[in-house]
Enzyme design. Structure first.
Site, PDB file in Angstrom:
ATOM      1  CG  ASN A   1     -77.881 122.422  10.860  1.00 48.95           C
ATOM      2  OD1 ASN A   1     -76.746 122.128  11.039  1.00 48.95           O
ATOM      3  ND2 ASN A   1     -78.898 121.948  11.579  1.00 48.95           N
TER       4      ASN A   1
ATOM      5  N   GLY B   1     -75.247 115.369  12.364  1.00 50.55           N
ATOM      6  CA  GLY B   1     -75.702 115.351  10.886  1.00 50.55           C
ATOM      7  C   GLY B   1     -76.869 114.189  10.821  1.00 50.55           C
TER       8      GLY B   1
ATOM      9  CB  THR C   1     -80.864 109.234  11.834  1.00 48.17           C
ATOM     10  OG1 THR C   1     -81.102 110.210  12.884  1.00 48.17           O
ATOM     11  CG2 THR C   1     -80.847 107.881  12.525  1.00 48.17           C
ATOM     12  CG  ASP C   2     -80.852 107.449   6.629  1.00 46.61           C
ATOM     13  OD1 ASP C   2     -81.269 106.899   7.704  1.00 46.61           O
ATOM     14  OD2 ASP C   2     -81.234 108.101   5.795  1.00 46.61           O
TER      15      ASP C   2
ATOM     16  N   GLY D   1     -75.220 108.844  10.564  1.00 51.85           N
ATOM     17  CA  GLY D   1     -74.815 108.233  11.796  1.00 51.85           C
ATOM     18  C   GLY D   1     -74.722 106.650  11.922  1.00 51.85           C
TER      19      GLY D   1
ATOM     20  CD  GLU E   1     -76.861 117.354  17.600  1.00 52.33           C
ATOM     21  OE1 GLU E   1     -78.149 116.973  17.105  1.00 52.33           O
ATOM     22  OE2 GLU E   1     -76.657 118.124  17.135  1.00 52.33           O
TER      23      GLU E   1
ATOM     24  CB  CYS F   1     -81.141 118.489  14.510  1.00 52.76           C
ATOM     25  SG  CYS F   1     -80.019 119.105  15.654  1.00 52.76           S
TER      26      CYS F   1
ATOM     27  CD  GLU G   1     -71.883 118.011  20.193  1.00 55.96           C
ATOM     28  OE1 GLU G   1     -70.903 118.204  19.871  1.00 55.96           O
ATOM     29  OE2 GLU G   1     -72.902 117.708  19.275  1.00 55.96           O
TER      30      GLU G   1
END
Length: 783
Positions: A167, A242, A244-245, A247, A264, A298, A470
């Site tokens: 994105n 990216g 959550t899944d 991550g 993140e 996000c 970040e």
């Protein structure tokens, strides 16, 4: 159309941006890109097309990176690391400055290429993405210059594997690479499969900037490439932005490896509009919040919460504004809505909206191009907070809405999600804004604005939106590790039930839950012995139910986090006073448990008093900061408690070790569940009498006894525990990190090595940082 007609209709005319320079750059590479390794492009391997989502046209062929490509890139980064990390901060700063200057020099090329590859409007890539990328390299050139003076006693991790999403391909690259290089690390970057071109162009300017070979490497590919990077044994840190899944899978994959990890992840951010807000301004902000980058953000303000009294008017005005949005060619400077990144993502959006049966769906009545991945701005009203679309991240130009009556209800609805990335609130009442903002469970809060970003202000989430920050000094810290001496832990000797000998009155120490002594639910206990085998007493063996009771008690004590630092300091001082009064008793217990001399035992008690005083001092002095950001306003970085922290206590230093962990946790407003040392738990169970007489509210500190290996998975997997620290002598680091993937709680584990608790390594800011989250609250000001 004449000028008169333009003023009459106020219609936009086309304002196309030329793509000639971008196509010429692709042509110079013959339309085929291999991985960038060791300072040059390798020969392309098996390739796939990267396409313009607005037209479906193949722009170029990029290599599907293999495990061999990843290995070559990691080796190049490892080879470059010693020389790069030994450069002075000034020398690294000059390289970062050079990259920033070249990003400026080639800014239009980067902007056009980004819009072609990603589908976002050129106005956004030109005015937001590219300038922010430049800002990050300029800012981190400054951090590189100052790092040694401002953060002494730290070293870079080594080779950093970095995986960025589609994105914001260039901006996320800058968020990852700039701090990594400033800290002295080398990098292997995997850009997103759909959007690799600006990362490859960045590789070109690394050569132009004279960056040493191997400091930055770029390997393109899909999820298999990313998995090879994550699994590579010579990668020291993984940084991922990216879903959550994914991550969660990375947390599991890196568990027990010792690799540093920052995540993140996704969000479902609330956009709260109070009835005193400037409605038209709030609507313009909402356009930026949800239809910026087609909602593929996000932190998009995708959940609209409007106060009941203005909801009908607000929605009416919002629909009128939606009708004025323009969708079309991303390279047209008059376009508001570009293309969805790929047909796969477009199909996902259609499926989520099409499968919704709640509320009322309104699609903006605007023209869409006949071809390409386009989806109209959409508003779905009348949803409850439990509706699936109020909970699931759609990642598209779809806004879901509900109403609230009071500020308290707004906060409750806003926090009713598994995410915690960002939030926006609109009100003309600054008192209301600054009352509500700290109550929102999110890493970033924008007041009367939205989607404000800067390299100086930390960005990141809580809950299942990830961990670490970040940007800012806190972002740089994620790419450094403290230079502290540690030593391998050795489990204490457990009692042999077959040799139990005990004289006198039997005493079984109880656990301490919610401010009261508690017997173990299991009904079982075990002996605790001296090093010579003398039985000193018994302790209960905690089970899952005891842990549940401790968590419930800790949650009831959540008000502790809202008390003042001054009050928490007073209680810590009082604890030290009460411990001092019983110093001889605790010294005797330590001597019996460990076999050390009376003098050494008393020294541990004195050091424990010192630790309590240290964290009492820090309780009202671990300050946040007002970040210097380039707007009329401030970005306040506030230190907030993590929540409920589960702590596995060390075997060595049976009093000092637990106090060195408990004190910073509660000083910062957290609640603690302490699982006592397996070999010497009585030093900690004796402490409950000190806690009882020190005005500490029940539930703030809870003490369990039992086997660390038996409770590690339960504590790590508990959904109401927010962080787990382990300095255990048991080998449970991997178990904790894997278990933490369930709700992506923070972990701090020892991997079998502990500091010397009697030295400065056993205290300090790193303990306070582990006990806090940074929330950035943006407050613009001015008429």
């Amino acid at each position: 159309m004449t000028i008169t007609e333009i003023f009459e209709t106020m219609d936009y005319g086309p304002a196309p941006e030329s793509d000639a320079e971008a196509r010429a750059w692709i042509a110079r590479h013959e339309g085929r890109f291999g991985p960038f390794i060791g300072g040059s492009f390798a020969k392309p391997g098996e390739t796939f097309a990267t396409r313009n989502p607005a037209t479906g046209e193949a722009l170029a062929q990029v290599t599907q990176g293999t495990a061999e490509d990843v290995d070559a890139a990691v080796k190049a980064a490892r080879k470059a690391f010693p020389a790069w990390s030994k450069l002075s901060g000034h020398q690294r700063a000059r390289h970062l400055y050079s990259l920033a200057r070249l990003l400026q020099k080639h800014s239009r090329l980067f902007a056009v290429l980004e819009s072609m590859d990603n589908g976002k409007p050129i106005r956004e890539s030109r005015d937001i993405d590219v300038p922010l990328a430049q800002r990050h390299f300029y800012y981190h050139a400054g951090l590189a210059q100052l790092r040694d003076a401002e953060m002494p006693g730290h070293s870079p991790h080594g080779v950093c594997g970095q995986i960025v999403p589609w994105n914001f391909p260039l901006l996320m690259l800058s968020w990852k690479i700039a701090p990594a290089l400033a800290a002295g690390n080398t990098v292997v970057l995997q850009p997103a499969e759909y959007t690799s071109l600006t990362a490859l162009l960045f590789a070109d300017i690394c050569v132009e900037a004279g960056l040493p070979k191997g400091v930055v490497n770029v390997v393109t590919g899909d999820g298999a490439t990313g998995a090879a990077l994550v699994d590579h044994p010579d990668v020291d840190k993984i940084a991922f932005t990216g879903s959550t899944d994914v991550g969660r899978k990375l947390r599991e994959a890196t568990a027990g490896t010792g690799k540093a990890l920052t995540l993140e992840l996704g969000g479902k951010s609330p956009y709260i509009v109070f009835d005193d807000a400037d409605i038209d301004s709030a609507i313009e902000g909402l356009v930026d919040a949800i239809w910026f980058n087609q909602g593929q953000v996000c932190c998009a303000g995708s959940r609209l919460l409007v106060q009941e009294g203005i909801a009908e008017d607000f929605h009416t005005r919002l629909k009128a504004r939606m009708a004025k949005l323009r969708a079309g060619d991303p390279l047209d400077k008059s376009i508001d809505i570009g293309a969805i990144v790929d047909p796969v993502q477009l199909d996902r959006i259609k499926a989520l909206v099409g499968g919704n049966e709640d509320g009322e769906t309104h699609h903006a009545p605007i023209d869409l191009p006949a071809k390409g991945c386009f989806y109209p701005p959409t508003l779905i009203t009348g949803l409850s907070s439990a509706s699936p679309l109020m909970q699931e991240e759609i990642f598209g130009p779809v806004l879901v809405s509900t109403t609230f009556r009071t500020p308290g209800e707004a906060v409750e609805i806003a926090n009713n999600t598994r995410y915690g990335l960002a939030a926006t609130l609109w009100t003309e009442n600054v008192n209301l804004a600054l009352d509500v903002a700290p109550k929102l469970v999110s890493g970033v809060v924008w007041v009367n604005a939205t989607n404000l970003f800067d390299a100086a202000a930390g960005f990141g989430g809580v809950r299942e939106s990830g961990f670490a920050r970040e940007g800012g000094w806190e972002g740089l810290a994620a790419y450094l590790k403290p230079d502290i001496a540690t030593k391998a832990v050795k489990p204490g000797k457990a009692a042999d039930p077959a040799q139990e000998e005990f004289s006198g009155i039997d005493r079984t120490a109880k656990m301490y839950i919610g401010g009261s002594q508690a017997r173990p639910d299991s009904g079982y206990s075990r002996p605790v012995t001296s090093p010579k085998g003398k039985i000193l007493g018994h302790v209960g063996i905690a089970n899952r139910k005891d842990l549940r009771n401790a968590v419930e008690a800790a949650n009831k004590a959540a008000g502790w986090g809202r008390t003042t630092g001054h009050l928490r300091a007073q209680i810590l001082y009082f604890m030290a006073e009460n411990l001092s009064a019983r110093g001889d008793e605790f010294a005797s217990r330590i001597s019996d448990l460990t076999g050390v001399t009376a003098k050494t035992a008393m020294a541990e008690v004195e050091m424990s008093l010192d630790r309590l005083f240290t964290y009492a001092a820090w309780a009202d002095k671990f300050d946040g900061a007002a970040k210097t950001v380039p707007i009329r306003g401030v970005a306040l970085a506030m230190n907030e408690p993590v929540g409920t922290i589960g702590v596995f206590c060390p075997d060595e230093a049976p009093l000092l070790g637990p106090i060195s962990l408990m004190a910073p946790a509660i000083a910062m407003g957290n609640r603690a569940i302490l699982l006592a040392s397996e070999s010497a738990p009585l030093a900690l169970t004796d402490l409950y009498q000190v806690l009882d007489t020190s005005d500490l509210p029940g539930g703030v500190v809870n003490i369990l006894t039992g086997q660390h290996g038996e409770l590690a998975a339960q504590m790590a997997g508990h959904m109401d525990i927010d962080a787990v620290w382990s300095f255990s002598a048991a080998d449970i680091s991997r178990t904790i990190e894997r278990g933490a993937a369930g709700n992506l709680k923070r972990t701090w584990v020892n991997h079998g090595r502990n500091p010397d608790w009697t030295t400065p390594a056993g205290e300090g800011k790193r303990f306070l940082q582990a006990a806090t989250e940074v929330k950035t609250i943006w407050v613009p000001y001015g008429e």
